[in-house]
Write an enzyme that holds these catalytic residues in place. Structure first.
Site, short mmCIF file in Angstrom:
data_model
loop_
_atom_site.label_atom_id
_atom_site.label_comp_id
_atom_site.label_asym_id
_atom_site.label_seq_id
_atom_site.Cartn_x
_atom_site.Cartn_y
_atom_site.Cartn_z
N ARG A 210 0.83 -1.19 0.00
CA ARG A 210 0.00 0.00 0.00
C ARG A 210 0.87 1.25 0.00
O ARG A 210 2.05 1.20 0.37
CB ARG A 210 -0.93 0.02 1.22
CG ARG A 210 -1.90 -1.15 1.28
CD ARG A 210 -2.72 -1.09 2.55
NE ARG A 210 -3.70 -2.18 2.64
CZ ARG A 210 -3.46 -3.37 3.17
NH1 ARG A 210 -2.25 -3.62 3.70
NH2 ARG A 210 -4.40 -4.29 3.22
N LYS A 235 -1.96 -1.44 7.47
CA LYS A 235 -3.36 -1.04 7.61
C LYS A 235 -4.09 -1.91 8.62
O LYS A 235 -4.93 -1.43 9.39
CB LYS A 235 -4.04 -1.11 6.25
CG LYS A 235 -5.51 -0.71 6.27
CD LYS A 235 -6.11 -0.82 4.88
CE LYS A 235 -7.60 -0.45 4.91
NZ LYS A 235 -8.22 -0.56 3.57
N HIS A 295 -3.71 3.41 -6.09
CA HIS A 295 -4.17 2.14 -5.53
C HIS A 295 -4.37 1.09 -6.63
O HIS A 295 -4.33 -0.12 -6.35
CB HIS A 295 -5.47 2.33 -4.76
CG HIS A 295 -5.84 1.15 -3.90
ND1 HIS A 295 -5.17 0.84 -2.75
CD2 HIS A 295 -6.79 0.19 -4.05
CE1 HIS A 295 -5.70 -0.25 -2.20
NE2 HIS A 295 -6.68 -0.66 -2.98
N ARG A 298 -1.68 -1.53 -6.76
CA ARG A 298 -1.83 -2.69 -5.86
C ARG A 298 -2.70 -3.76 -6.52
O ARG A 298 -2.39 -4.95 -6.43
CB ARG A 298 -2.44 -2.23 -4.54
CG ARG A 298 -2.71 -3.33 -3.52
CD ARG A 298 -3.06 -2.72 -2.18
NE ARG A 298 -3.68 -3.67 -1.27
CZ ARG A 298 -3.01 -4.54 -0.50
NH1 ARG A 298 -1.69 -4.58 -0.55
NH2 ARG A 298 -3.67 -5.34 0.33
N HIS A 321 -3.84 -9.27 2.91
CA HIS A 321 -5.29 -9.41 3.05
C HIS A 321 -5.61 -10.38 4.19
O HIS A 321 -5.19 -11.54 4.16
CB HIS A 321 -5.92 -9.93 1.75
CG HIS A 321 -6.00 -8.90 0.67
ND1 HIS A 321 -5.02 -8.75 -0.30
CD2 HIS A 321 -6.95 -7.95 0.41
CE1 HIS A 321 -5.37 -7.76 -1.11
NE2 HIS A 321 -6.53 -7.27 -0.70
N TYR A 330 -10.10 -12.03 -7.99
CA TYR A 330 -9.01 -12.33 -8.90
C TYR A 330 -9.07 -13.76 -9.44
O TYR A 330 -8.20 -14.15 -10.23
CB TYR A 330 -7.65 -12.14 -8.20
CG TYR A 330 -7.42 -10.73 -7.72
CD1 TYR A 330 -6.91 -9.76 -8.56
CD2 TYR A 330 -7.71 -10.37 -6.40
CE1 TYR A 330 -6.69 -8.47 -8.11
CE2 TYR A 330 -7.50 -9.08 -5.95
CZ TYR A 330 -6.98 -8.13 -6.81
OH TYR A 330 -6.77 -6.85 -6.36
#
Length: 343
Positions: A210, A235, A295, A298, A321, A330
């Site tokens: 990020r 994050k 973003h 990413r 994640h 994905y």
């Protein structure tokens, strides 16, 4: 206190001495006149003392009382000063709050901040930004109200932001970076005033980190011999290790060499997330690329990891994640591989 003295000629001299006031004296032919004057002067002094004490008491009470909030912006500014600095993404939240302070909602009197007023602001905001952005704004402003209710004695029976419907998040962006666009972006970076933009783009494409994670990267946690970096400020709040590709190692090695061989501290000293956002935006415009955000790098990096054949769990360990369901978007990239396995 007042005193009286009878003089040899039969007159009376009244004197008043009180700490903090000049001495007073006056001579009268009769004792009654001297007593009346002395009583009047003492009453005047007492009134002045009482008035001064009242003013001091008011000032003391005002200093001890909680500050008075008149408009929503008063709460937002206190939140910006006291709450935002303690957060991991403090600089980014500060930028968001300062932007929201320019909206008319910040000038709304607290007694008028109803669910209807918030809904009006939501609808107007939806004409300018995505539903996801509006939801983030509502989360932030709703927390401002909650802190005000719990800690600052602000009189809100209910939080108006909790009474208003949230806009739909919308579909996740699927913007990919085409090879010609990547080449144009790299060329644009060669003429940018910020020397960090190009290596940061490379790191973002190779690691899926990020923006805040890249900006906060420190040399002490960069290991080029065992190609990886250790992220401590993420994050999710959980540290993680990120493997480095040969391209990422080359970019970091060039930065280390340019910094004197054994640098310490931040890999990108003096750079803030917002400064990077603006520098990247200028590079994208210079490259002639439409509708591409930082973003999206990413998303592109995550897509490339799947295209290299990594499993969902392997990708999650790199991207950070916590909920692998976020990576299901994905799975369409692996359909051809599944078809080959099925025969």
């Amino acid at each position: 206190m007042g005193t009286m003295q009878k003089r040899a000629n039969g007159t009376y001299t009244a004197k008043i001495r009180r700490k903090g006031f000049p001495s007073l004296s006056r001579t009268f032919p009769a004792r009654s006149e001297a007593e009346a004057w002395m009583a009047a002067q003492e009453a005047a002094i007492t009134a002045r003392v009482t008035a001064t004490q009242a003013i001091e008491d008011q000032q003391r009470i005002a200093a001890e009382c909680a500050p008075q909030y008149r408009v929503f912006g008063d709460l937002m500014r206190r939140y910006l000063d006291e709450v935002t600095p303690s957060k991991r993404a403090a600089s980014e939240e500060a930028v968001r709050l300062r932007g929201l302070l320019k909206h008319p909602l910040a000038a709304c009197p607290l007694e008028g901040l109803s669910a209807a007023r918030v809904a009006e602001w939501r609808n107007e905001r939806m004409n300018r930004v995505s539903g996801a952005t509006v939801n983030r704004d509502m989360n932030l402003l709703g927390h401002v109200i909650e802190i005000g209710r719990r800690e600052w004695e602000v009189d809100f029976e209910v939080n108006p932001f909790q009474l208003v419907r949230r806009p739909p998040q919308g579909y996740s962006r699927e913007r990919r970076l085409f090879p010609a666009e990547e080449a144009a972006l790299m060329r644009a970076c060669t003429v940018t005033q910020n020397p960090y933009v190009r290596p940061i783009i490379v790191l973002a494409l190779e690691t899926a980190m990020r923006r805040s994670e890249i900006v906060g990267l420190e040399w002490e946690r960069v290991h080029l011999h065992e190609p990886s970096v250790q992220l401590t400020q993420t994050k999710t709040g959980r540290p993680r290790g990120v493997a480095l590709s040969s391209r990422a190692v080359t970019a970091l090695s060039a930065l280390r060499l340019a910094s004197g061989g054994e640098p310490k501290g931040h890999v990108f000293p003096g750079l803030t997330p917002n400064a990077l956002k603006l520098a990247f935006r200028r590079a994208v415009e210079r490259a002639g690329i439409a509708d591409f955000r930082f973003h999206d790098l990413r998303h592109e990096a995550t897509s490339r990891l799947f295209e290299k054949g990594l499993s969902i769990m392997e990708v999650a360990s790199i991207t950070g994640h916590q909920d692998v369901r976020m990576l299901r978007r994905y799975t369409h990239l692996q359909v051809s591989d599944l078809a080959r396995k099925l025969g």
